[in-house]
Motif scaffolding. Sequence first.
Motif, PDB file in Angstrom:
ATOM      1  N   PHE A 113     -24.070  -0.255   4.915  1.00 50.85           N
ATOM      2  CA  PHE A 113     -25.233  -0.461   5.776  1.00 50.85           C
ATOM      3  C   PHE A 113     -26.403  -1.025   4.980  1.00 50.85           C
ATOM      4  CE2 PHE A 113     -23.167   2.775   8.588  1.00 50.85           C
ATOM      5  CZ  PHE A 113     -23.033   1.935   9.684  1.00 50.85           C
ATOM      6  N   VAL A 167     -25.555  -4.750   4.452  1.00 53.95           N
ATOM      7  CA  VAL A 167     -25.643  -5.612   5.639  1.00 53.95           C
ATOM      8  C   VAL A 167     -27.097  -5.795   6.069  1.00 53.95           C
ATOM      9  CG1 VAL A 167     -25.474  -3.911   7.539  1.00 53.95           C
ATOM     10  CG2 VAL A 167     -24.420  -6.164   7.769  1.00 53.95           C
ATOM     11  N   SER A 197     -23.364  -1.810  12.932  1.00 55.02           N
ATOM     12  CA  SER A 197     -23.941  -3.002  12.306  1.00 55.02           C
ATOM     13  C   SER A 197     -24.075  -4.171  13.274  1.00 55.02           C
ATOM     14  CB  SER A 197     -23.106  -3.423  11.089  1.00 55.02           C
ATOM     15  OG  SER A 197     -21.791  -3.758  11.460  1.00 55.02           O
ATOM     16  N   ALA A 249     -21.585  -8.721   8.679  1.00 50.98           N
ATOM     17  CA  ALA A 249     -20.926  -7.407   8.752  1.00 50.98           C
ATOM     18  C   ALA A 249     -19.624  -7.440   7.972  1.00 50.98           C
ATOM     19  CB  ALA A 249     -20.674  -7.025  10.213  1.00 50.98           C
TER      20      ALA A 249
END
Length: 409
Positions: free
Chosen positions: A75, A78, A285, A390
């Motif tokens: 996370f 991204v 995401s 992603a």
Amino acid sequence: MRRFIRLWTSTNLVLKIFLGLVIGAVLGVTCPGITAFAIPGTVFVGALKAVAPILVALLVMSAIAGAKQGIGRRFRTVIILYLLSTLLAALVAVAGSFLFPVTIALTETTTGNPPEGIGEIFTNLLANMVSNPLDSVSSANYIGVLFWSVIIGLGLKMYAKETTKTVISDFSEVISHAVRWIIQFAPIGILGLVYESVSESGLSIFTTYGKLLGLLVGCMLAVALIVDPLIVAVFLKRNPYPLVFRCLKESGLTAFFTRSSAANIPVNMNLCEKLGLEKDFYSVSIPLGATINMDGAAITITVMTLATAHTLGVSVDVPTALILSLLATLGACGASGVAGGSLLLIPMACSLFGIDNAVAMQVVAVGFIISVVQDSVETALNSSGDVMFAATAEYHDRMKRKETVERSN
């Protein structure tokens, strides 16, 4: 009937979409003004928009409730990729506007009310975040959907029984299958969308605003085919174009015709599954990317603002252009929470150069005129980038884990 269904589902989806595109364009040129031909497009986009908030809510809750350890690093990666790409897109727009300056034939028509500044944008974002969760789902307020889904997902993870988590997971699977069924009708829906665009706008838009559209689309293509692939190549240390072209083909193509990032969320999640990404990761995401990965919006804000400055003879130096890039990046990230999207952020950016709001709103009106092309390309760039980054974040994480294991051995 069963034989037809098997043949339809077994035929390549992109091929079917291409055929729908061609048929829709031919019908739009030869038989304009027939409402029945446009209905499939309206129904298709409506179905995707209706199911997307429910899909996001259930998938995010399920993902958080059953989240595995070690996914936080993805996370972080991204989010960095989303923000970096948006900033670089704004810088590309600045460079393009300096190299190929264009002016705008201003009109007197105005539409909507712009935000008064960056503070109002973030106020709107915070208000949307804590809005009623049921209202967020019904109005497709993805900031609110994400916020409450994460909160409820954490609650499920800490306090719910395994049977409850299983029920949530089963519901998310059911909605995912419903989305796959809807996507099978994409060729018919796109036929209707193309027909409506060609029937209403024709080709005159390219002659009246050709230079402005050329600059906007040129900047977006440069980001899609050069800048974003370069980011992917740096992170993955391999040829990025197989991933880039697949995302453009299976996500960007659909987004181009639906002109809605929200409607394309189910399409993107389906593509993430095909790419072998973990549902715990992409279910969060992808809707996050639909909120903060806004390359196309940053380009639109920057190009339209600098075109206004060139039209009025306002001198723009490099430091001010760089500040505009940062402002466009922040504004683009909040565009989804503002009525009217990226176009209504143009007056805020114009204020940086002291351009009167009335003049800026005329530029917004021009934006609405060319939006049939501008918004299509913008959405395609934004949506395909959501999946691409992603995938890049997850592949990068897998690569780092593999390197760690190899070093330990």
